[in-house]
Design a protein around this motif. Structure first.
Motif, PDB file in Angstrom:
ATOM      1  N   ASP A  78       0.804  -1.215   0.000  1.00 12.53           N
ATOM      2  CA  ASP A  78       0.000   0.000   0.000  1.00 12.53           C
ATOM      3  C   ASP A  78       0.842   1.272   0.000  1.00 12.53           C
ATOM      4  O   ASP A  78       0.295   2.365  -0.077  1.00 12.53           O
ATOM      5  CB  ASP A  78      -0.930   0.012   1.220  1.00 12.53           C
ATOM      6  N   GLU A  79       2.152   1.127   0.096  1.00 12.40           N
ATOM      7  CA  GLU A  79       3.019   2.293   0.158  1.00 12.40           C
ATOM      8  C   GLU A  79       3.659   2.540  -1.213  1.00 12.40           C
ATOM      9  O   GLU A  79       4.231   1.645  -1.812  1.00 12.40           O
ATOM     10  CB  GLU A  79       4.116   2.096   1.201  1.00 12.40           C
ATOM     11  N   ALA A  80       3.538   3.775  -1.675  1.00 12.73           N
ATOM     12  CA  ALA A  80       4.152   4.141  -2.949  1.00 12.73           C
ATOM     13  C   ALA A  80       5.665   4.279  -2.770  1.00 12.73           C
ATOM     14  O   ALA A  80       6.144   4.685  -1.717  1.00 12.73           O
ATOM     15  CB  ALA A  80       3.562   5.451  -3.447  1.00 12.73           C
ATOM     16  N   VAL A  81       6.387   3.935  -3.810  1.00 15.06           N
ATOM     17  CA  VAL A  81       7.841   4.064  -3.782  1.00 15.06           C
ATOM     18  C   VAL A  81       8.203   5.359  -4.503  1.00 15.06           C
ATOM     19  O   VAL A  81       7.909   5.522  -5.681  1.00 15.06           O
ATOM     20  CB  VAL A  81       8.529   2.864  -4.473  1.00 15.06           C
ATOM     21  N   THR A  82       8.804   6.288  -3.774  1.00 18.83           N
ATOM     22  CA  THR A  82       9.298   7.518  -4.385  1.00 18.83           C
ATOM     23  C   THR A  82      10.759   7.683  -4.016  1.00 18.83           C
ATOM     24  O   THR A  82      11.193   7.245  -2.943  1.00 18.83           O
ATOM     25  CB  THR A  82       8.518   8.765  -3.898  1.00 18.83           C
ATOM     26  N   LEU A  83      11.483   8.298  -4.904  1.00 19.04           N
ATOM     27  CA  LEU A  83      12.909   8.493  -4.663  1.00 19.04           C
ATOM     28  C   LEU A  83      13.141   9.343  -3.417  1.00 19.04           C
ATOM     29  O   LEU A  83      14.029   9.050  -2.612  1.00 19.04           O
ATOM     30  CB  LEU A  83      13.562   9.137  -5.889  1.00 19.04           C
ATOM     31  N   GLU A  84      12.315  10.359  -3.213  1.00 20.88           N
ATOM     32  CA  GLU A  84      12.477  11.238  -2.054  1.00 20.88           C
ATOM     33  C   GLU A  84      12.279  10.476  -0.750  1.00 20.88           C
ATOM     34  O   GLU A  84      13.061  10.619   0.194  1.00 20.88           O
ATOM     35  CB  GLU A  84      11.474  12.407  -2.133  1.00 20.88           C
ATOM     36  N   THR A  85      11.245   9.655  -0.697  1.00 17.06           N
ATOM     37  CA  THR A  85      10.966   8.866   0.506  1.00 17.06           C
ATOM     38  C   THR A  85      12.112   7.907   0.808  1.00 17.06           C
ATOM     39  O   THR A  85      12.527   7.756   1.960  1.00 17.06           O
ATOM     40  CB  THR A  85       9.655   8.068   0.335  1.00 17.06           C
ATOM     41  N   GLU A  86      12.622   7.280  -0.219  1.00 20.96           N
ATOM     42  CA  GLU A  86      13.707   6.311  -0.028  1.00 20.96           C
ATOM     43  C   GLU A  86      14.997   6.992   0.397  1.00 20.96           C
ATOM     44  O   GLU A  86      15.754   6.456   1.203  1.00 20.96           O
ATOM     45  CB  GLU A  86      13.913   5.471  -1.292  1.00 20.96           C
ATOM     46  N   MET A  87      15.258   8.194  -0.120  1.00 22.83           N
ATOM     47  CA  MET A  87      16.468   8.909   0.276  1.00 22.83           C
ATOM     48  C   MET A  87      16.393   9.341   1.741  1.00 22.83           C
ATOM     49  O   MET A  87      17.390   9.288   2.466  1.00 22.83           O
ATOM     50  CB  MET A  87      16.704  10.116  -0.638  1.00 22.83           C
ATOM     51  N   VAL A  88      15.203   9.743   2.191  1.00 24.51           N
ATOM     52  CA  VAL A  88      15.023  10.077   3.607  1.00 24.51           C
ATOM     53  C   VAL A  88      15.232   8.826   4.455  1.00 24.51           C
ATOM     54  O   VAL A  88      15.921   8.856   5.483  1.00 24.51           O
ATOM     55  CB  VAL A  88      13.630  10.695   3.853  1.00 24.51           C
ATOM     56  N   ALA A  89      14.645   7.712   4.027  1.00 20.87           N
ATOM     57  CA  ALA A  89      14.803   6.445   4.754  1.00 20.87           C
ATOM     58  C   ALA A  89      16.274   6.031   4.803  1.00 20.87           C
ATOM     59  O   ALA A  89      16.754   5.535   5.827  1.00 20.87           O
ATOM     60  CB  ALA A  89      13.960   5.348   4.110  1.00 20.87           C
ATOM     61  N   LEU A  90      16.993   6.265   3.716  1.00 18.00           N
ATOM     62  CA  LEU A  90      18.417   5.935   3.665  1.00 18.00           C
ATOM     63  C   LEU A  90      19.206   6.766   4.677  1.00 18.00           C
ATOM     64  O   LEU A  90      20.048   6.236   5.409  1.00 18.00           O
ATOM     65  CB  LEU A  90      18.951   6.170   2.247  1.00 18.00           C
ATOM     66  N   SER A  91      18.910   8.052   4.756  1.00 14.58           N
ATOM     67  CA  SER A  91      19.603   8.926   5.715  1.00 14.58           C
ATOM     68  C   SER A  91      19.303   8.506   7.154  1.00 14.58           C
ATOM     69  O   SER A  91      20.208   8.418   7.985  1.00 14.58           O
ATOM     70  CB  SER A  91      19.171  10.376   5.516  1.00 14.58           C
ATOM     71  N   GLU A  92      18.040   8.248   7.444  1.00 13.33           N
ATOM     72  CA  GLU A  92      17.656   7.814   8.796  1.00 13.33           C
ATOM     73  C   GLU A  92      18.327   6.503   9.159  1.00 13.33           C
ATOM     74  O   GLU A  92      18.827   6.334  10.275  1.00 13.33           O
ATOM     75  CB  GLU A  92      16.138   7.651   8.887  1.00 13.33           C
ATOM     76  N   ASN A  93      18.335   5.571   8.218  1.00 10.99           N
ATOM     77  CA  ASN A  93      18.932   4.266   8.481  1.00 10.99           C
ATOM     78  C   ASN A  93      20.443   4.391   8.714  1.00 10.99           C
ATOM     79  O   ASN A  93      20.997   3.713   9.583  1.00 10.99           O
ATOM     80  CB  ASN A  93      18.648   3.311   7.314  1.00 10.99           C
ATOM     81  N   THR A  94      21.090   5.259   7.964  1.00 10.58           N
ATOM     82  CA  THR A  94      22.529   5.458   8.132  1.00 10.58           C
ATOM     83  C   THR A  94      22.837   6.013   9.524  1.00 10.58           C
ATOM     84  O   THR A  94      23.757   5.529  10.203  1.00 10.58           O
ATOM     85  CB  THR A  94      23.071   6.413   7.045  1.00 10.58           C
ATOM     86  N   LEU A  95      22.068   6.996   9.960  1.00 10.35           N
ATOM     87  CA  LEU A  95      22.266   7.553  11.302  1.00 10.35           C
ATOM     88  C   LEU A  95      21.995   6.517  12.389  1.00 10.35           C
ATOM     89  O   LEU A  95      22.749   6.425  13.373  1.00 10.35           O
ATOM     90  CB  LEU A  95      21.358   8.765  11.512  1.00 10.35           C
ATOM     91  N   HIS A  96      20.954   5.732  12.195  1.00  8.83           N
ATOM     92  CA  HIS A  96      20.621   4.685  13.157  1.00  8.83           C
ATOM     93  C   HIS A  96      21.764   3.663  13.241  1.00  8.83           C
ATOM     94  O   HIS A  96      22.179   3.249  14.328  1.00  8.83           O
ATOM     95  CB  HIS A  96      19.312   4.020  12.739  1.00  8.83           C
ATOM     96  N   HIS A  97      22.281   3.268  12.089  1.00  7.37           N
ATOM     97  CA  HIS A  97      23.371   2.300  12.032  1.00  7.37           C
ATOM     98  C   HIS A  97      24.611   2.835  12.753  1.00  7.37           C
ATOM     99  O   HIS A  97      25.250   2.126  13.536  1.00  7.37           O
ATOM    100  CB  HIS A  97      23.693   1.971  10.564  1.00  7.37           C
ATOM    101  N   GLN A  98      24.945   4.107  12.512  1.00  2.00           N
ATOM    102  CA  GLN A  98      26.109   4.712  13.161  1.00  2.00           C
ATOM    103  C   GLN A  98      25.941   4.768  14.679  1.00  2.00           C
ATOM    104  O   GLN A  98      26.890   4.494  15.423  1.00  2.00           O
ATOM    105  CB  GLN A  98      26.348   6.111  12.598  1.00  2.00           C
TER     106      GLN A  98
END
Length: 120
Positions: A78-98
């Motif tokens: 049910d969730e649309a895939v957009t480049l903007e959403t994925e880039m935000v998710a990537l940044s959040e995930n990187t910070l979480h990982h660090q």
């Protein structure tokens, strides 16, 4: 005997790091397929069960007992895939990982101090 390194904490950190690694893979798949018609967004299920996981770790469950809480890939149709959403998710995930790596490094530094101080 008092332990400097809490095995439950290390086990929780390990599972959380596994989740961030899997999430990185899922985000990469989503970005690669952002223009693919009918593509279903890929995610990782882990945080929704965090309270259960903390309770299990507090009971003293080792790695084997925490296996049921391992992160898993999930489809989010049910969730649309957009480049903007994925880039935000990537940044959040990187910070979480660090942050998780810093926490694990602190646990290992405690162990290193205990080992090295015992050699004198």
């Amino acid at each position: 005997m008092v332990s400097l390194v809490d095995p439950a904490t290390v086990n929780l950190l390990t599972l959380a790091l596994d989740a961030t690694a899997m999430r990185q893979h899922a985000i990469a798949q989503n970005i690669a397929n952002v223009n693919t018609p009918g593509y279903q967004r890929l995610g990782v299920g882990f945080e929704s069960r965090m309270e259960e996981l903390k309770a299990a770790a507090a009971r003293g469950a080792g790695k084997a007992g925490l296996a049921e809480f391992r992160p898993v890939f999930e489809l989010a149709p049910d969730e649309a895939v957009t480049l903007e959403t994925e880039m935000v998710a990537l940044s959040e995930n990187t910070l979480h990982h660090q942050a998780l790596l810093k926490a694990l490094n602190k646990q290992m530094a405690l162990m290193s101090v205990a080992i090295n101080e015992g050699k004198r």
